[in-house]
Design an enzyme around this catalytic site. Structure first.
Site, short mmCIF file in Angstrom:
data_model
loop_
_atom_site.label_atom_id
_atom_site.label_comp_id
_atom_site.label_asym_id
_atom_site.label_seq_id
_atom_site.Cartn_x
_atom_site.Cartn_y
_atom_site.Cartn_z
CB SER A 141 -107.16 -17.13 19.24
OG SER A 141 -105.70 -17.36 18.71
CE1 TYR A 154 -105.14 -14.06 23.36
CE2 TYR A 154 -104.05 -15.71 22.10
CZ TYR A 154 -105.14 -14.69 22.24
OH TYR A 154 -105.52 -14.08 21.00
P1 NDP Z 1 -105.49 -4.95 18.89
O1 NDP Z 1 -104.61 -5.05 20.05
O2 NDP Z 1 -105.22 -4.23 17.76
O3 NDP Z 1 -107.03 -4.68 19.39
C1 NDP Z 1 -107.65 -5.08 20.71
C2 NDP Z 1 -108.88 -4.40 20.70
O4 NDP Z 1 -109.51 -4.64 22.08
C3 NDP Z 1 -108.50 -2.87 21.05
O5 NDP Z 1 -109.68 -2.26 20.19
C4 NDP Z 1 -108.94 -2.62 22.37
O6 NDP Z 1 -109.31 -1.33 22.58
C5 NDP Z 1 -109.87 -3.74 22.79
N1 NDP Z 1 -109.74 -3.73 24.32
C6 NDP Z 1 -108.80 -4.45 25.00
N2 NDP Z 1 -109.10 -4.46 26.29
C7 NDP Z 1 -110.43 -4.00 26.28
C8 NDP Z 1 -111.38 -3.68 27.44
N3 NDP Z 1 -111.04 -3.86 28.77
N4 NDP Z 1 -112.38 -3.18 27.06
C9 NDP Z 1 -112.77 -2.72 25.91
N5 NDP Z 1 -112.04 -2.88 24.75
C10 NDP Z 1 -110.89 -3.45 25.10
O7 NDP Z 1 -105.58 -6.71 18.67
P2 NDP Z 1 -106.77 -7.57 17.51
O8 NDP Z 1 -107.28 -6.50 16.83
O9 NDP Z 1 -105.72 -8.40 16.92
O10 NDP Z 1 -107.51 -8.35 18.74
C11 NDP Z 1 -108.92 -8.45 18.64
C12 NDP Z 1 -109.24 -9.99 18.85
O11 NDP Z 1 -108.68 -10.85 17.95
C13 NDP Z 1 -108.76 -10.23 20.15
O12 NDP Z 1 -109.83 -11.00 20.88
C14 NDP Z 1 -107.65 -11.23 19.86
O13 NDP Z 1 -107.14 -12.26 20.80
C15 NDP Z 1 -108.25 -11.88 18.71
N6 NDP Z 1 -107.16 -12.44 17.89
C16 NDP Z 1 -106.12 -11.53 17.36
C17 NDP Z 1 -105.22 -12.38 16.75
C18 NDP Z 1 -104.10 -11.65 15.77
O14 NDP Z 1 -103.01 -12.24 15.50
N7 NDP Z 1 -104.17 -10.18 15.81
C19 NDP Z 1 -105.17 -14.03 16.43
C20 NDP Z 1 -106.04 -14.55 17.11
C21 NDP Z 1 -107.10 -13.81 17.83
P3 NDP Z 1 -109.02 -0.25 23.92
O15 NDP Z 1 -107.58 -0.53 23.98
O16 NDP Z 1 -109.06 1.23 23.12
O17 NDP Z 1 -110.04 -0.55 24.95
#
Ligand code: NDP
Length: 246
Positions: A141, A154
Site C-alpha cells: 500500500s 496497518y
Molecule cells: P476489500 O475490502 O474490497 O477486499 C478485501 C478482500 O480481502 C475481500 O475479498 C475479503 O474477502 C478479503 N479478506 C479479508 N479478510 C480475509 C481473511 N481472513 N481471509 C480471506 N480473505 C479475507 O478491499 P480491497 O480490495 O481494497 O483490498 C485488497 C488489498 O488491497 C488489501 O490487502 C488492502 O490492504 C490493499 N490495498 C487497498 C487499497 C485501497 O485503497 N482499496 C490501498 C492500498 C492497499 P472476505 O471478506 O470474503 O473473506
C-alpha cells in the site's frame, strides 16, 4: 490480448470483492485460469458466475489459516496441473490511534495482512520450486511507504509485506521465481468499511469519496507485471490517484 497472460494459472486471495474481484475479471478476460479464495462464498460465487468460472475454481478460504491457504493453492494445481501466479491480496485496514487499544483489530490486521501473505508464500513456493518458475504478487500500500493518522498497525503490516517480499525476491533466485509488490493509493473498494474506530471511520470514508480511483487501476498493474517476458521481474509498483496528496 496481452502477452503472457493466456492460460496462466492465477490464485487470488481476497477474490470476493474490490481489487481481487476486479483483477479476476481482467485476467479471465485475458484468458488466464483464475482460482479465487475468500471467506464469503456467496460473493465468490457471484464473481465466478460473472466471469464464467466453474464452481471448483472457488475455495472458501480464511487466509489466517495456513491449511486453508494451502488447500486453495493445491486446488489450483489439481485443476490445472500447475500454478503460475500467487496474488496475495486479502487484507483489511482497521485504522485507529494506538491509545484506543483496539487489540482485536491489531490481532486481525497482523493475522490477515502479514501472516496471510506468509501462508500464501508457503503454499505456492513448493509448486514454484518444482516448476522452476512462478510469480508472487504481494499487495502492500502507499501505507507501506508512509504513515498516516491511525496507521501504526496497518502501515506496520504493509511495510512488513515489502520487507518479506524483498527477502523472498532474494531467496528464490535459484528457482526462476519473480516477486512483485504492488502498493496502491486510494482505490474504490470496500476497504474503508474495515475502519470501525470512532472519529476515524468518517474522515477515511470522506477521503475515499474525494480521492479514490476505480479498481481497474490495480488490475492493470497486475496485468503489466504478469505480462513481462519471463526474464523481466517487475519488483515494485507504487501508484496513487493523481489528486491524492499523502
Ligand atoms: P476489500 O475490502 O474490497 O477486499 C478485501 C478482500 O480481502 C475481500 O475479498 C475479503 O474477502 C478479503 N479478506 C479479508 N479478510 C480475509 C481473511 N481472513 N481471509 C480471506 N480473505 C479475507 O478491499 P480491497 O480490495 O481494497 O483490498 C485488497 C488489498 O488491497 C488489501 O490487502 C488492502 O490492504 C490493499 N490495498 C487497498 C487499497 C485501497 O485503497 N482499496 C490501498 C492500498 C492497499 P472476505 O471478506 O470474503 O473473506
Amino acid at each position: 490480448m496481452t502477452e503472457n497472460i493466456r492460460d496462466k494459472v492465477v490464485v487470488i486471495t481476497g477474490g470476493s470483492s474490490g481489487l481481487g474481484a476486479e483483477t479476476a475479471r481482467h485476467l479471465a478476460g485475458e484468458g488466464a485460469k483464475v482460482v479465487l479464495g475468500a471467506r464469503r462464498v456467496e460473493r465468490l460465487e457471484a464473481v465466478a458466475e460473472e466471469i464464467g468460472l466453474g464452481e471448483d475454481a472457488i475455495v472458501k478460504t480464511d487466509v489466517t489459516d495456513r491449511e486453508q491457504v494451502k488447500a486453495l493453492v493445491d486446488r489450483a494445481a489439481e485443476l490445472h496441473g500447475r500454478v503460475d501466479v500467487m496474488l496475495n491480496n486479502a487484507g483489511l485496514m482497521p485504522l485507529s490511534p494506538l491509545e484506543m487499544e483496539r487489540f482485536d483489530e491489531w490481532d486481525q490486521a497482523i493475522d490477515v495482512n502479514i501472516k496471510g501473505v506468509l501462508w500464501g508464500i508457503a503454499a505456492a513456493l513448493p509448486h514454484f520450486k518444482e516448476q522452476k518458475g512462478g510469480q508472487f504478487i504481494n499487495v502492500s500500500s502507499v501505507a507501506g511507504h508512509k504513515i498516516g493518522q491511525g496507521g501504526a498497525i496497518y502501515s506496520a503490516t504493509k511495510y512488513a509485506v515489502r520487507v518479506i517480499s524483498e527477502a523472498l525476491r532474494q531467496e528464490v533466485k535459484p528457482y526462476n521465481i519473480r516477486t512483485t509488490v504492488i502498493s496502491p493509493g486510494a482505490v474504490d473498494t470496500e476497504l474503508p468499511d474495515s475502519v470501525k474506530a470512532e472519529g476515524v471511520a468518517g474522515p477515511i470514508s470522506d477521503f475515499y469519496a474525494e480521492n479514490a480511483i476505480p479498481a481497474d487501476s490495480f488490475a492493470r498493474c497486475v496485468v503489466f507485471a504478469m505480462s513481462q517476458p519471463d526474464d523481466v521481474d517487475v519488483n515494485e509498483i507504487l501508484f496513487r490517484p493523481t489528486k491524492q496528496q499523502l
